[in-house]
Design an enzyme around this catalytic site. Structure first.
Site, PDB file in Angstrom:
ATOM      1  N   THR A   1      12.315  -7.660 -10.477  1.00 29.45           N
ATOM      2  CA  THR A   1      11.885  -9.059 -10.661  1.00 29.45           C
ATOM      3  C   THR A   1      10.611  -9.304  -9.872  1.00 29.45           C
ATOM      4  O   THR A   1      10.528  -8.970  -8.693  1.00 29.45           O
ATOM      5  CB  THR A   1      13.015 -10.005 -10.178  1.00 29.45           C
ATOM      6  OG1 THR A   1      14.174  -9.723 -10.949  1.00 29.45           O
ATOM      7  CG2 THR A   1      12.617 -11.459 -10.329  1.00 29.45           C
TER       8      THR A   1
ATOM      9  N   HIS B   1      -1.354  -7.876   2.716  1.00 29.50           N
ATOM     10  CA  HIS B   1      -1.305  -8.349   4.112  1.00 29.50           C
ATOM     11  C   HIS B   1      -2.483  -7.865   4.950  1.00 29.50           C
ATOM     12  O   HIS B   1      -2.660  -8.314   6.079  1.00 29.50           O
ATOM     13  CB  HIS B   1       0.036  -7.986   4.765  1.00 29.50           C
ATOM     14  CG  HIS B   1       0.199  -6.549   5.165  1.00 29.50           C
ATOM     15  ND1 HIS B   1      -0.015  -6.130   6.458  1.00 29.50           N
ATOM     16  CD2 HIS B   1       0.556  -5.453   4.466  1.00 29.50           C
ATOM     17  CE1 HIS B   1       0.231  -4.825   6.533  1.00 29.50           C
ATOM     18  NE2 HIS B   1       0.574  -4.391   5.335  1.00 29.50           N
TER      19      HIS B   1
ATOM     20  N   ASN C   1      -8.411   3.676   8.290  1.00 31.74           N
ATOM     21  CA  ASN C   1      -7.796   2.585   9.040  1.00 31.74           C
ATOM     22  C   ASN C   1      -8.087   2.641  10.535  1.00 31.74           C
ATOM     23  O   ASN C   1      -8.037   1.629  11.215  1.00 31.74           O
ATOM     24  CB  ASN C   1      -6.275   2.559   8.805  1.00 31.74           C
ATOM     25  CG  ASN C   1      -5.649   3.918   8.828  1.00 31.74           C
ATOM     26  OD1 ASN C   1      -6.127   4.845   8.174  1.00 31.74           O
ATOM     27  ND2 ASN C   1      -4.572   4.073   9.572  1.00 31.74           N
TER      28      ASN C   1
ATOM     29  N   GLN D   1      -7.603  -0.404   3.262  1.00 40.99           N
ATOM     30  CA  GLN D   1      -8.438  -0.913   4.361  1.00 40.99           C
ATOM     31  C   GLN D   1      -9.844  -1.312   3.914  1.00 40.99           C
ATOM     32  O   GLN D   1     -10.608  -1.857   4.707  1.00 40.99           O
ATOM     33  CB  GLN D   1      -8.533   0.122   5.488  1.00 40.99           C
ATOM     34  CG  GLN D   1      -7.236   0.338   6.225  1.00 40.99           C
ATOM     35  CD  GLN D   1      -6.819  -0.853   7.091  1.00 40.99           C
ATOM     36  OE1 GLN D   1      -7.597  -1.788   7.318  1.00 40.99           O
ATOM     37  NE2 GLN D   1      -5.590  -0.821   7.560  1.00 40.99           N
TER      38      GLN D   1
ATOM     39  N   GLY E   1       0.804  -1.218   0.000  1.00 41.45           N
ATOM     40  CA  GLY E   1       0.000   0.000   0.000  1.00 41.45           C
ATOM     41  C   GLY E   1       0.840   1.273   0.000  1.00 41.45           C
ATOM     42  O   GLY E   1       0.513   2.244  -0.692  1.00 41.45           O
ATOM     43  N   THR E   2       1.924   1.258   0.740  1.00 44.19           N
ATOM     44  CA  THR E   2       2.764   2.467   0.814  1.00 44.19           C
ATOM     45  C   THR E   2       3.323   2.786  -0.563  1.00 44.19           C
ATOM     46  O   THR E   2       3.289   3.941  -1.014  1.00 44.19           O
ATOM     47  CB  THR E   2       3.906   2.258   1.827  1.00 44.19           C
ATOM     48  OG1 THR E   2       3.321   1.990   3.112  1.00 44.19           O
ATOM     49  CG2 THR E   2       4.800   3.477   1.920  1.00 44.19           C
TER      50      THR E   2
ATOM     51  N   SER F   1      -3.255  -3.682  -0.672  1.00 45.34           N
ATOM     52  CA  SER F   1      -2.125  -4.371  -0.049  1.00 45.34           C
ATOM     53  C   SER F   1      -2.560  -5.759   0.419  1.00 45.34           C
ATOM     54  O   SER F   1      -3.605  -5.889   1.065  1.00 45.34           O
ATOM     55  CB  SER F   1      -1.665  -3.527   1.141  1.00 45.34           C
ATOM     56  OG  SER F   1      -0.636  -4.170   1.829  1.00 45.34           O
TER      57      SER F   1
ATOM     58  N   CYS G   1       3.919   6.908  17.143  1.00 44.54           N
ATOM     59  CA  CYS G   1       5.017   7.330  18.017  1.00 44.54           C
ATOM     60  C   CYS G   1       6.029   8.136  17.205  1.00 44.54           C
ATOM     61  O   CYS G   1       6.529   7.658  16.203  1.00 44.54           O
ATOM     62  CB  CYS G   1       5.715   6.109  18.594  1.00 44.54           C
ATOM     63  SG  CYS G   1       4.957   5.559  20.101  1.00 44.54           S
TER      64      CYS G   1
HETATM   65  N1  PLP Z   1      -3.037   2.927   3.497  1.00 45.42           N
HETATM   66  C1  PLP Z   1      -3.781   2.565   4.562  1.00 45.42           C
HETATM   67  C2  PLP Z   1      -5.149   3.125   4.718  1.00 45.42           C
HETATM   68  C3  PLP Z   1      -3.267   1.678   5.507  1.00 45.42           C
HETATM   69  O1  PLP Z   1      -4.011   1.337   6.557  1.00 45.42           O
HETATM   70  C4  PLP Z   1      -1.959   1.168   5.321  1.00 45.42           C
HETATM   71  C5  PLP Z   1      -1.363   0.265   6.330  1.00 45.42           C
HETATM   72  O2  PLP Z   1      -1.700   0.298   7.498  1.00 45.42           O
HETATM   73  C6  PLP Z   1      -1.241   1.564   4.189  1.00 45.42           C
HETATM   74  C7  PLP Z   1      -1.808   2.436   3.304  1.00 45.42           C
HETATM   75  C8  PLP Z   1       0.138   1.040   3.928  1.00 45.42           C
HETATM   76  O3  PLP Z   1       0.080  -0.276   3.437  1.00 45.42           O
HETATM   77  P1  PLP Z   1       1.347  -1.251   3.498  1.00 45.42           P
HETATM   78  O4  PLP Z   1       1.472  -1.708   4.919  1.00 45.42           O
HETATM   79  O5  PLP Z   1       1.028  -2.357   2.577  1.00 45.42           O
HETATM   80  O6  PLP Z   1       2.523  -0.469   3.043  1.00 45.42           O
END
Ligand code: PLP
Length: 432
Positions: A228, A192, A142, A170, A66-67, A190, A368
């Site tokens: 890759t 996970h 989230n 989310q 996601g990031t 994402s 934090c």
């Molecule tokens: N966007 C949202 C709304 C999220 O909750 C998160 C992860 O908590 C992310 C992006 C980032 O995803 P990733 O952990 O796959 O980088």
């Protein structure tokens, strides 16, 4: 109770990936048999993800999560002089990218949510200007689980010819994704967060969207993301997506919503508690709640009578500081697994630790920074004061959660709250 942080692999996902770590370890770019096997697996996975997004296979780009998807959307489209509209409740993957871009000459507007946690599409419309190139709004928050009106925002974007990105990390697997209906150009997810492996994600990139790749090198992913391919991750993600699509049809989501609701109403039996982001408050026979209410007394939406009491809410141009009764018949749309609860007279972090010792994982919804615990930017943007934002916890259920899990949480949380309140400097009025 912390599924929004991450989820375990489902056994079927683990099994689907296993051969691609070992006997079918080929590089999907190799032309020999092992490479062709890997390529075929990636192609099948891409078809599944296309079904998941409701798009063409050629519009799916695999990445690391996601990031990366969020970063790729912003850095891939925005240039100095552009204007970017987003919200103040986005994930840091958007907010930090926006901060970097602002340093490089992109103008950024952050639209605040209503006290309910909802973004008003009209506020997005008002933020637009001729230089606006991109809008980015999350599908589900989230921390609160509040689902944002992305379809209405997509219509606004389409009407003015602005690109639209959705961070659906989310929402994916909890509600059905339909990028055509959402009217977006880009959508990040994402694995996970939906019982797939960590370190793998996907982005819908609508055909013709002029996005510059964030990662350059080889010609992988139609030159949109070099590197890759993570074949086991991609295969596992597709399996997780397949299972998620089934779970959207087989009654899992209503079951989860029922469990969450039982958890929520059980927690609300504890005195001095309330839900962050559950109801759209409307004054009986009067105007709706002012958007920029910042009193922090978000009212207690748990009253079983269907009324929400706003005690002493005062904000510029809004209702005066008197006791008002608000109709609470409009629940805010939320994903089925999440509730965010405030507990008066205690520190959320202390409760997180106390519950961890009892084997219950929850999140404080706070970040934090340099050792100092900052209250949640999401809850602060919704108008909570620092004390209440710090005293809020997110409970997010796994799809595999059971009645027994909820029973246990409802047994240990009241005990922990009572114990901490007895010790609390906040409760004793001696906090600095
Ligand atoms: N966007 C949202 C709304 C999220 O909750 C998160 C992860 O908590 C992310 C992006 C980032 O995803 P990733 O952990 O796959 O980088």
């Amino acid at each position: 109770m912390d599924a929004n942080a991450t989820t375990p692999l489902l056994p079927e996902v683990m099994e689907s990936m296993r051969p691609y770590w070992m006997e079918r370890f080929g590089n999907a770019s190799s032309i020999h048999l092992a490479g062709q096997q890997a390529r075929a697996a990636v192609d099948r996975a891409r078809d599944t993800m296309a079904e998941f997004f409701n798009c063409h296979a050629a519009e799916v780009v695999f990445n690391s999560g996601g990031t990366e998807g969020d970063n790729a959307a912003l850095f891939g489209l925005l240039r100095p002089g552009d204007h970017f509209v987003t919200t103040s409740i986005e994930h840091s993957a958007i907010l930090e990218a926006a901060r970097r871009l602002a340093d490089k000459g992109v103008e950024v507007t952050y639209v605040a949510p209503q006290p309910s946690g909802l973004i008003d599409p009209e506020e997005i419309r008002r933020a637009l200007c001729p230089e606006t190139r991109l809008i980015s709004v999350m599908l589900a928050n989230n921390e609160t689980g509040v689902l944002q009106p992305v379809e209405a925002i997509g219509q606004i974007a389409r009407a003015v010819g602005v690109f639209f990105h959705i961070d659906a990390v989310q929402g994916a697997g909890k509600v059905s994704l339909d990028v055509r209906r959402f009217g977006c150009h880009l959508c990040s997810i994402s694995a996970h967060k939906m019982h797939g492996p960590k370190g793998i994600g996907a982005m819908f990139v609508r055909r013709g969207t002029p996005i510059e790749p964030l990662v350059v090198g080889g010609s992988h992913e139609r030159r949109q993301r070099a590197g890759t391919e993570n074949v086991p991750g991609i295969v596992g993600f597709a399996k997780a997506a397949e299972l998620a699509m089934e779970s959207l049809e087989d009654g899992t989501i209503p079951r989860l919503a029922k469990l969450r609701d039982r958890l929520e109403s059980g927690l609300l039996q504890i005195p001095g508690t309330g839900v962050n982001g559950s109801l759209i408050p409307q004054m009986l026979g009067g105007p709706s709640l002012p958007r920029s209410c910042s009193c922090g007394k978000g009212g207690n939406p748990r009253t079983s009578t269907g009324f929400l009491h706003m005690d002493g809410c005062a904000s510029a141009g809004g209702p005066g500081p008197d006791s008002r009764t608000w109709e609470s018949t409009n629940p805010v749309p939320r994903v089925a697994n999440t509730t965010n609860i405030w507990f008066d007279q205690l520190e959320g972090e202390a409760l997180v630790i106390a519950l961890d010792l009892k084997g219950v994982a929850v999140s404080g919804g706070s970040a934090c920074h340099s050792g100092a615990t900052e209250p949640s930017h999401v809850l602060m943007a919704m108008g909570l004061d620092k004390t209440r934002a710090r005293a809020s916890l997110r409970f997010s259920l796994l799809k595999t959660a059971t009645e027994a899990d909820v029973d246990y949480v409802l047994q240990v949380v009241p005990e922990a709250v009572e114990h901490l309140r007895a010790l609390s400097p906040v409760a004793a009025g001696t906090a600095g």
